[in-house]
Motif scaffolding. Structure first.
Motif, PDB file in Angstrom:
ATOM      1  N   GLU A  69      28.016  37.423  38.240  1.00  0.00           N
ATOM      2  CA  GLU A  69      26.671  38.000  39.005  1.00  0.00           C
ATOM      3  C   GLU A  69      27.920  39.407  39.488  1.00  0.00           C
ATOM      4  N   MET A  70      27.679  40.497  39.444  1.00  0.00           N
ATOM      5  CA  MET A  70      27.733  41.784  40.307  1.00  0.00           C
ATOM      6  C   MET A  70      27.064  42.925  40.643  1.00  0.00           C
ATOM      7  N   LYS A  71      26.933  42.930  41.530  1.00  0.00           N
ATOM      8  CA  LYS A  71      25.989  43.955  41.743  1.00  0.00           C
ATOM      9  C   LYS A  71      26.608  45.201  41.665  1.00  0.00           C
ATOM     10  N   PRO A  72      26.252  45.988  40.952  1.00  0.00           N
ATOM     11  CA  PRO A  72      26.681  47.708  40.406  1.00  0.00           C
ATOM     12  C   PRO A  72      26.865  48.032  41.921  1.00  0.00           C
ATOM     13  N   PHE A  73      28.138  49.355  42.494  1.00  0.00           N
ATOM     14  CA  PHE A  73      28.541  50.516  43.124  1.00  0.00           C
ATOM     15  C   PHE A  73      29.092  51.326  42.640  1.00  0.00           C
ATOM     16  N   LEU A  74      28.325  52.064  43.534  1.00  0.00           N
ATOM     17  CA  LEU A  74      29.032  53.559  42.493  1.00  0.00           C
ATOM     18  C   LEU A  74      29.263  53.410  40.938  1.00  0.00           C
ATOM     19  N   GLY A  75      28.638  52.902  40.398  1.00  0.00           N
ATOM     20  CA  GLY A  75      28.356  52.699  38.844  1.00  0.00           C
ATOM     21  C   GLY A  75      28.806  51.545  38.284  1.00  0.00           C
ATOM     22  N   MET A  76      29.752  51.265  38.758  1.00  0.00           N
ATOM     23  CA  MET A  76      30.466  50.269  37.830  1.00  0.00           C
ATOM     24  C   MET A  76      30.391  49.117  38.197  1.00  0.00           C
ATOM     25  N   THR A  77      29.863  48.488  37.010  1.00  0.00           N
ATOM     26  CA  THR A  77      29.177  47.028  36.470  1.00  0.00           C
ATOM     27  C   THR A  77      30.535  46.033  36.184  1.00  0.00           C
ATOM     28  N   GLU A  78      31.566  46.198  35.706  1.00  0.00           N
ATOM     29  CA  GLU A  78      32.880  45.918  35.632  1.00  0.00           C
ATOM     30  C   GLU A  78      34.007  46.480  36.215  1.00  0.00           C
ATOM     31  N   PRO A  79      34.962  45.514  37.220  1.00  0.00           N
ATOM     32  CA  PRO A  79      36.381  45.746  38.184  1.00  0.00           C
ATOM     33  C   PRO A  79      36.933  46.569  36.853  1.00  0.00           C
ATOM     34  N   PRO A  80      37.629  47.912  37.996  1.00  0.00           N
ATOM     35  CA  PRO A  80      38.660  48.786  36.935  1.00  0.00           C
ATOM     36  C   PRO A  80      39.832  47.900  36.620  1.00  0.00           C
ATOM     37  N   PHE A  81      39.882  46.906  37.196  1.00  0.00           N
ATOM     38  CA  PHE A  81      41.737  46.062  37.521  1.00  0.00           C
ATOM     39  C   PHE A  81      41.750  44.431  37.388  1.00  0.00           C
ATOM     40  N   THR A  82      42.762  44.119  36.839  1.00  0.00           N
ATOM     41  CA  THR A  82      42.290  42.606  36.824  1.00  0.00           C
ATOM     42  C   THR A  82      44.068  42.364  37.330  1.00  0.00           C
ATOM     43  N   ALA A  83      43.576  41.191  38.307  1.00  0.00           N
ATOM     44  CA  ALA A  83      44.801  41.252  39.277  1.00  0.00           C
ATOM     45  C   ALA A  83      46.197  40.559  38.540  1.00  0.00           C
ATOM     46  N   PRO A  84      46.929  40.653  38.273  1.00  0.00           N
ATOM     47  CA  PRO A  84      48.303  40.948  37.358  1.00  0.00           C
ATOM     48  C   PRO A  84      48.296  39.285  36.912  1.00  0.00           C
ATOM     49  N   SER A  85      49.040  39.111  36.038  1.00  0.00           N
ATOM     50  CA  SER A  85      49.337  37.062  35.985  1.00  0.00           C
ATOM     51  C   SER A  85      49.896  36.547  37.415  1.00  0.00           C
ATOM     52  N   TRP A  86      51.177  37.503  37.167  1.00  0.00           N
ATOM     53  CA  TRP A  86      52.224  36.257  38.093  1.00  0.00           C
ATOM     54  C   TRP A  86      51.103  36.383  39.661  1.00  0.00           C
ATOM     55  N   MET A  87      50.565  36.805  40.229  1.00  0.00           N
ATOM     56  CA  MET A  87      49.720  37.037  41.683  1.00  0.00           C
ATOM     57  C   MET A  87      48.412  35.109  40.730  1.00  0.00           C
ATOM     58  N   ASN A  88      49.268  34.450  41.210  1.00  0.00           N
ATOM     59  CA  ASN A  88      48.477  33.306  40.769  1.00  0.00           C
ATOM     60  C   ASN A  88      48.292  31.924  41.624  1.00  0.00           C
ATOM     61  N   GLY A  89      48.088  32.376  43.113  1.00  0.00           N
ATOM     62  CA  GLY A  89      47.750  32.252  44.425  1.00  0.00           C
ATOM     63  C   GLY A  89      46.448  31.691  44.240  1.00  0.00           C
ATOM     64  N   VAL A  90      46.031  30.751  45.257  1.00  0.00           N
ATOM     65  CA  VAL A  90      44.608  30.313  45.274  1.00  0.00           C
ATOM     66  C   VAL A  90      43.717  31.927  45.576  1.00  0.00           C
ATOM     67  N   ASN A  91      42.921  32.582  45.797  1.00  0.00           N
ATOM     68  CA  ASN A  91      42.241  33.679  45.431  1.00  0.00           C
ATOM     69  C   ASN A  91      43.314  34.733  45.407  1.00  0.00           C
ATOM     70  N   ALA A  92      43.697  34.722  44.763  1.00  0.00           N
ATOM     71  CA  ALA A  92      44.955  36.322  45.069  1.00  0.00           C
ATOM     72  C   ALA A  92      44.451  37.246  44.463  1.00  0.00           C
ATOM     73  N   GLY A  93      43.123  37.515  43.426  1.00  0.00           N
ATOM     74  CA  GLY A  93      42.721  38.275  43.250  1.00  0.00           C
ATOM     75  C   GLY A  93      41.746  39.272  44.594  1.00  0.00           C
ATOM     76  N   ARG A  94      41.020  38.474  45.237  1.00  0.00           N
ATOM     77  CA  ARG A  94      39.936  38.548  45.665  1.00  0.00           C
ATOM     78  C   ARG A  94      41.061  38.904  46.992  1.00  0.00           C
ATOM     79  N   LYS A  95      42.660  38.253  47.231  1.00  0.00           N
ATOM     80  CA  LYS A  95      42.681  39.477  48.176  1.00  0.00           C
ATOM     81  C   LYS A  95      43.621  40.207  48.419  1.00  0.00           C
TER      82      LYS A  95
END
Length: 419
Positions: A252-278
Motif C-alpha cells: 500500500e502506498m498513498k501517492p505523494f507528489l505524483g509518486m505511486t512507486e518509490p524511485p529508488f531501492t535500498a542497496p542489497s548490502w544494507m541488509n539490517g533490520v528495516n535498513a530501507g526505512r532508515k
C-alpha cells in the motif's frame, strides 16, 4: 480517564511549559537591548520567570513519569520513547542545577532547546506501554539507566555551554582562513540541530496528514544448522518512501507528489533490520533540514550563528567556558557509575560476563574515553576556551550516536531499546 491518559496529558503540559520557558529566556537575553530603563533588572526578572516555568514543566514531567510507572508496573525507561522522555527530564534537571549555580539566562536559551528537541524526538516513537523483556526484568534497570541518563544530561548542558562559547568568541567579521573555518564549524553544528528539528517536524506533519506506505519484504537468513530460511515481513513507512526496502514489493502506498512507486531501492548490502526505512528517514531528514536551514538563512539574510552572536555580546566568554566545563565535570563521575560500573555488574548478572564487546558497550566506552580525554586535556594541558568548547560539542555528538545510532542502526544485545 485512566492512568495512561493522565500520564500523556502531563507529558504534553511539560512539553508546552519547556517551550514557554525557552521563549522566556530568549526575552530575558534579547530584551536587555530594548529595555531602556534597567536592562539588568529586566534580565533578572525574566530569568526568574523562565526558571519558574521550567520547574513547573519539570514537575509536570515528574507526574508523567510516576503515573506511567504506575500504569506500566515498571520504571518507564525500557524503550526509546520512555528513555528519551526520561533523558529530556534529566537534561532539564541538569539545567536547573547549573542555572542555580551560575544564574545566567543565556544558558536557558541554549540548554532548554536541547531538552525540548530530545522530548520531541521521543514523541516520534510509539508511546504504547510494553511489557519488559526478560533481560530487563531487574532492579538494575532503575540504577543503571537513570544514572547513565543523568550523566548524559550534564554532558548536554556542557554541549550548550560549549556552543554558547563558540558563538560568543567566533569573529563573524574576520576574513582570515581561521575565522572562516570557525564560522563554518559553528554553522554546521547549528545545521545538525536543525536537521533533528526538521526530522521531528516532518514525522509529525505526515502523521497528522495520515500518510502511510507498506511493503512486503523477503529476507534470507541462515539457521544454526546452516539451512537457508526465507522469511516474509511487512515494513511500514510514515514518511513518503523515496527509497523502498531491498527485495520488496508495494502493499500500500498513498501517492505523494505524483509518486505511486518509490524511485529508488535500498542497496542489497544494507541488509539490517528495516535498513530501507532508515535510509529513507535519513534522506528525509537531510531534505527537511536543508529546507529549514535555507528558509532561516533567507529570512535572516546571514549565517544563523551571526544572527545569534549579538545576543551573546554581553556575556563573559570565560564564564561560558566555565559553565561548560563544570557541567561535564559533574556529569562525568555520574556517567562513569551508571554507564560503565553499574552496566558491567548488570551484564554479569544477566549474561554471565562483565564485558562482551556489544556495540552499545563499545560506544559507551568510547564516550567515556572521550570525556576522560576532555578532562585530561583541560586539567593537565590547559585546553581551555576554543579547544575545550569544541571537545564539549563533539562529545555530545558521540553521546547522541551512542543513544540513537547504536540503538536504531547497529544490531546487538541492546537492540530492544530501539523498539
Amino acid at each position: 480517564m485512566n492512568t495512561e491518559t493522565v500520564s500523556g496529558t502531563f507529558l504534553l503540559i511539560a512539553f508546552i511549559l519547556y517551550t514557554l520557558s525557552f521563549i522566556t529566556f530568549v526575552i530575558a537575553v534579547t530584551g536587555k537591548k530594548w529595555s531602556s530603563r534597567d536592562p539588568e533588572r529586566h534580565a533578572k526578572r525574566w530569568g526568574t520567570i523562565g526558571l519558574s516555568v521550567t520547574i513547573l514543566g519539570f514537575a509536570s514531567q515528574l507526574v508523567f513519569f510516576f503515573t506511567r510507572w504506575a500504569a506500566a508496573g515498571h520504571i518507564p525507561t525500557s524503550n526509546m520513547f520512555e528513555f528519551m522522555t526520561f533523558l529530556a527530564m534529566m537534561i532539564v534537571l541538569a539545567f536547573i542545577v547549573v542555572y542555580l549555580i551560575y544564574k545566567t539566562s543565556v544558558l536557558g536559551m541554549f540548554a532548554m532547546p536541547v531538552g525540548v528537541i530530545i522530548l520531541a524526538y521521543a514523541l516520534v516513537f510509539p508511546p504504547d506501554i510494553q511489557p519488559l523483556i526478560p533481560a530487563l526484568q531487574s532492579y538494575w534497570l532503575k540504577i543503571h539507566v537513570t544514572t547513565a541518563a543523568l550523566g548524559e544530561a550534564f554532558f548536554a548542558v556542557g554541549f550548550a555551554g560549549g556552543l554558547m562559547y563558540l558563538i560568543r568568541v567566533v569573529n563573524y567579521s574576520g576574513t582570515s582562513k581561521t575565522d572562516r573555518r570557525e564560522r563554518r564549524g559553528v554553522e554546521f553544528v547549528i545545521f545538525v540541530v536543525l536537521l533533528i528539528v526538521a526530522f521531528v517536524g516532518s514525522v509529525f506533519l505526515f502523521k497528522g496528514l495520515g500518510y502511510e506506505a507498506s511493503f512486503s519484504q523477503e529476507t534470507t537468513r541462515i539457521d544454526q544448522s546452516g539451512k537457508e530460511i526465507v522469511e516474509t515481513g511487512t515494513v511500514d513507512y510514515v514518511l513518503p518512501p523515496i527509497v523502498k526496502p531491498y527485495n520488496s514489493t508495494v502493499v500500500e502506498m498513498k501517492p505523494f507528489l505524483g509518486m505511486t512507486e518509490p524511485p529508488f531501492t535500498a542497496p542489497s548490502w544494507m541488509n539490517g533490520v528495516n535498513a530501507g526505512r532508515k535510509l529513507n528517514t535519513f534522506i528525509w531528514s537531510v531534505i527537511a533540514g536543508l529546507l529549514l536551514y535555507g528558509l532561516l538563512r533567507l529570512v535572516l539574510r546571514k549565517q544563523i550563528g551571526a544572527a545569534i552572536h549579538p545576543a551573546m555580546s554581553g556575556m563573559d566568554a570565560e564564564d561560558l567556558d566555565e559553565i561548560s566545563y563544570r557541567a561535564i565535570a559533574i556529569g562525568f563521575p555520574i556517567f562513569t557509575l551508571g554507564a560503565l560500573i553499574f552496566a558491567m555488574i548488570w551484564a554479569h548478572e544477566a549474561w554471565g560476563r562483565f564485558w562482551g564487546w556489544d556495540p552499545k558497550e563499545v560506544w559507551a566506552l568510547i564516550t567515556w574515553l572521550f570525556y576522560t580525554a576532555y578532562l585530561h586535556f583541560r586539567l593537565s594541558r590547559g585546553w581551555q576556551g576554543r579547544k575545550s568548547a569544541w571537545l564539549a560539542v563533539i562529545g555530545f555528538v558521540v553521546v547522541m550516536f551512542t543513544l540513537i545510532g547504536v540503538n536504531l542502526i547497529i544490531a546487538g544485545l541492546h537492540s530492544y531499546a530501539g523498539v
